[in-house]
Design a protein around this motif. Structure first.
Motif, PDB file in Angstrom:
ATOM      1  N   ALA A 181      -0.046 -10.429  -6.157  1.00 49.48           N
ATOM      2  CA  ALA A 181       1.234 -10.164  -5.486  1.00 49.48           C
ATOM      3  C   ALA A 181       2.405 -10.448  -6.428  1.00 49.48           C
ATOM      4  CB  ALA A 181       1.344 -10.991  -4.207  1.00 49.48           C
ATOM      5  N   LEU A 182       2.308 -11.496  -7.226  1.00 49.28           N
ATOM      6  CA  LEU A 182       3.369 -11.804  -8.191  1.00 49.28           C
ATOM      7  C   LEU A 182       3.474 -10.720  -9.263  1.00 49.28           C
ATOM      8  CD1 LEU A 182       2.928 -15.670  -8.563  1.00 49.28           C
ATOM      9  CD2 LEU A 182       4.849 -14.452  -7.498  1.00 49.28           C
ATOM     10  N   ALA A 183       2.329 -10.184  -9.699  1.00 50.64           N
ATOM     11  CA  ALA A 183       2.359  -9.093 -10.673  1.00 50.64           C
ATOM     12  C   ALA A 183       3.033  -7.860 -10.064  1.00 50.64           C
ATOM     13  CB  ALA A 183       0.940  -8.756 -11.140  1.00 50.64           C
ATOM     14  N   LEU A 184       2.724  -7.576  -8.798  1.00 51.09           N
ATOM     15  CA  LEU A 184       3.386  -6.458  -8.125  1.00 51.09           C
ATOM     16  C   LEU A 184       4.870  -6.746  -7.917  1.00 51.09           C
ATOM     17  CD1 LEU A 184       0.632  -5.529  -5.545  1.00 51.09           C
ATOM     18  CD2 LEU A 184       1.402  -4.142  -7.483  1.00 51.09           C
ATOM     19  N   LEU A 185       5.204  -7.989  -7.641  1.00 50.93           N
ATOM     20  CA  LEU A 185       6.606  -8.376  -7.497  1.00 50.93           C
ATOM     21  C   LEU A 185       7.362  -8.118  -8.802  1.00 50.93           C
ATOM     22  CD1 LEU A 185       8.899  -9.681  -5.878  1.00 50.93           C
ATOM     23  CD2 LEU A 185       8.011 -11.906  -6.580  1.00 50.93           C
TER      24      LEU A 185
ATOM     25  N   ALA B 198       0.824  -1.205   0.000  1.00 54.24           N
ATOM     26  CA  ALA B 198       0.000   0.000   0.000  1.00 54.24           C
ATOM     27  C   ALA B 198       0.863   1.261   0.000  1.00 54.24           C
ATOM     28  CB  ALA B 198      -0.944   0.002   1.198  1.00 54.24           C
ATOM     29  N   ALA B 199       1.914   1.261   0.805  1.00 53.06           N
ATOM     30  CA  ALA B 199       2.768   2.445   0.913  1.00 53.06           C
ATOM     31  C   ALA B 199       3.830   2.508  -0.175  1.00 53.06           C
ATOM     32  CB  ALA B 199       3.458   2.460   2.283  1.00 53.06           C
ATOM     33  N   GLY B 200       4.097   1.403  -0.827  1.00 53.43           N
ATOM     34  CA  GLY B 200       5.175   1.359  -1.804  1.00 53.43           C
ATOM     35  C   GLY B 200       6.530   1.278  -1.131  1.00 53.43           C
ATOM     36  N   ALA B 201       6.568   0.709   0.068  1.00 50.14           N
ATOM     37  CA  ALA B 201       7.818   0.560   0.817  1.00 50.14           C
ATOM     38  C   ALA B 201       8.336  -0.863   0.651  1.00 50.14           C
ATOM     39  CB  ALA B 201       7.580   0.864   2.292  1.00 50.14           C
ATOM     40  N   PHE B 202       9.582  -0.993   0.279  1.00 56.39           N
ATOM     41  CA  PHE B 202      10.205  -2.304   0.065  1.00 56.39           C
ATOM     42  C   PHE B 202       9.302  -3.204  -0.790  1.00 56.39           C
ATOM     43  CE2 PHE B 202      11.721  -0.647   4.144  1.00 56.39           C
ATOM     44  CZ  PHE B 202      13.068  -0.530   3.854  1.00 56.39           C
ATOM     45  N   PRO B 203       8.952  -2.758  -2.001  1.00 57.57           N
ATOM     46  CA  PRO B 203       7.949  -3.464  -2.801  1.00 57.57           C
ATOM     47  C   PRO B 203       8.313  -4.902  -3.159  1.00 57.57           C
ATOM     48  CG  PRO B 203       9.018  -1.754  -4.094  1.00 57.57           C
ATOM     49  CD  PRO B 203       9.468  -1.574  -2.684  1.00 57.57           C
ATOM     50  N   VAL B 204       9.580  -5.181  -3.424  1.00 59.70           N
ATOM     51  CA  VAL B 204       9.971  -6.555  -3.762  1.00 59.70           C
ATOM     52  C   VAL B 204       9.782  -7.459  -2.552  1.00 59.70           C
ATOM     53  CG1 VAL B 204      11.920  -8.029  -4.407  1.00 59.70           C
ATOM     54  CG2 VAL B 204      11.548  -5.871  -5.603  1.00 59.70           C
ATOM     55  N   LEU B 205      10.237  -7.017  -1.412  1.00 53.96           N
ATOM     56  CA  LEU B 205      10.099  -7.786  -0.184  1.00 53.96           C
ATOM     57  C   LEU B 205       8.632  -7.958   0.194  1.00 53.96           C
ATOM     58  CD1 LEU B 205      11.809  -9.115   2.040  1.00 53.96           C
ATOM     59  CD2 LEU B 205      11.760  -6.937   3.243  1.00 53.96           C
ATOM     60  N   ALA B 206       7.852  -6.875   0.150  1.00 51.17           N
ATOM     61  CA  ALA B 206       6.445  -6.917   0.535  1.00 51.17           C
ATOM     62  C   ALA B 206       5.636  -7.825  -0.391  1.00 51.17           C
ATOM     63  CB  ALA B 206       5.858  -5.505   0.541  1.00 51.17           C
ATOM     64  N   ALA B 207       5.761  -7.623  -1.689  1.00 48.84           N
ATOM     65  CA  ALA B 207       4.988  -8.423  -2.646  1.00 48.84           C
ATOM     66  C   ALA B 207       5.447  -9.876  -2.641  1.00 48.84           C
ATOM     67  CB  ALA B 207       5.113  -7.828  -4.045  1.00 48.84           C
ATOM     68  N   GLY B 208       6.743 -10.107  -2.509  1.00 53.94           N
ATOM     69  CA  GLY B 208       7.252 -11.482  -2.452  1.00 53.94           C
ATOM     70  C   GLY B 208       6.762 -12.218  -1.223  1.00 53.94           C
ATOM     71  N   ALA B 209       6.769 -11.543  -0.067  1.00 55.56           N
ATOM     72  CA  ALA B 209       6.282 -12.162   1.168  1.00 55.56           C
ATOM     73  C   ALA B 209       4.800 -12.491   1.057  1.00 55.56           C
ATOM     74  CB  ALA B 209       6.534 -11.241   2.355  1.00 55.56           C
ATOM     75  N   LEU B 210       4.034 -11.584   0.473  1.00 54.16           N
ATOM     76  CA  LEU B 210       2.604 -11.848   0.300  1.00 54.16           C
ATOM     77  C   LEU B 210       2.362 -13.021  -0.634  1.00 54.16           C
ATOM     78  CD1 LEU B 210       1.124  -8.249   0.060  1.00 54.16           C
ATOM     79  CD2 LEU B 210       0.755  -9.921   1.882  1.00 54.16           C
TER      80      LEU B 210
END
Length: 147
Positions: A127-131, A75-87
């Protein structure tokens, strides 16, 4: 024979693309952040369900999965690879372990589990698309990143 596939860089320069991307991130991320918060609001019930599903250390599992901050990160766009990958990892793992509709005999319960399974799978797809877009600068993001 298929024509050669090329990869185009992700661009947010079309009208309202950045705003729509932000709106999508907010809907997706805030929903998942709320679901994580729900783990703490109904801890006993969630831990009981995790125990019923055979998860080891059910109380710890519920707490650990509720702490995942991927929704807030997206949501915030913080650490997007880590956030989207974890999700993506969490949603795929929980789809298989918690919503194993194929092993349920009761038709109504099987349908409920299948619905939850499919929600996790399409959430993992998002989440993969965001990753995939995680290495690109996101519009309206806080701009903290590892990559």
């Amino acid at each position: 024979m298929l024509a050669g596939l090329t990869t185009l860089p992700l661009q947010f320069d079309t009208p309202l693309a950045g705003e729509l991307f932000l709106f999508g991130r907010l809907i997706f991320g805030a929903t998942l952040a709320f679901m994580g918060l729900n783990h703490f609001m109904d801890l006993e019930t969630m831990a009981g369900y995790a125990e019923f599903k055979g998860l080891p250390a059910p109380l710890f599992s519920v707490i650990a999965s509720g702490v995942v901050l991927g929704g807030l990160g997206v949501a915030a766009g913080a650490f997007p690879v880590l956030a989207a990958g974890a999700l993506a990892l969490f949603l795929l793992a929980s789809a298989v372990t918690m919503h194993d509709f194929w092993s349920v005999d009761d038709p109504e319960e099987r349908q409920n589990e299948m619905t939850s399974f499919l929600k996790n799978v399409y959430g993992a797809g998002a989440a993969l698309a965001l990753l995939a877009a995680g290495g690109t600068a996101w519009p309206y993001a806080v701009g903290m990143s590892l990559f």
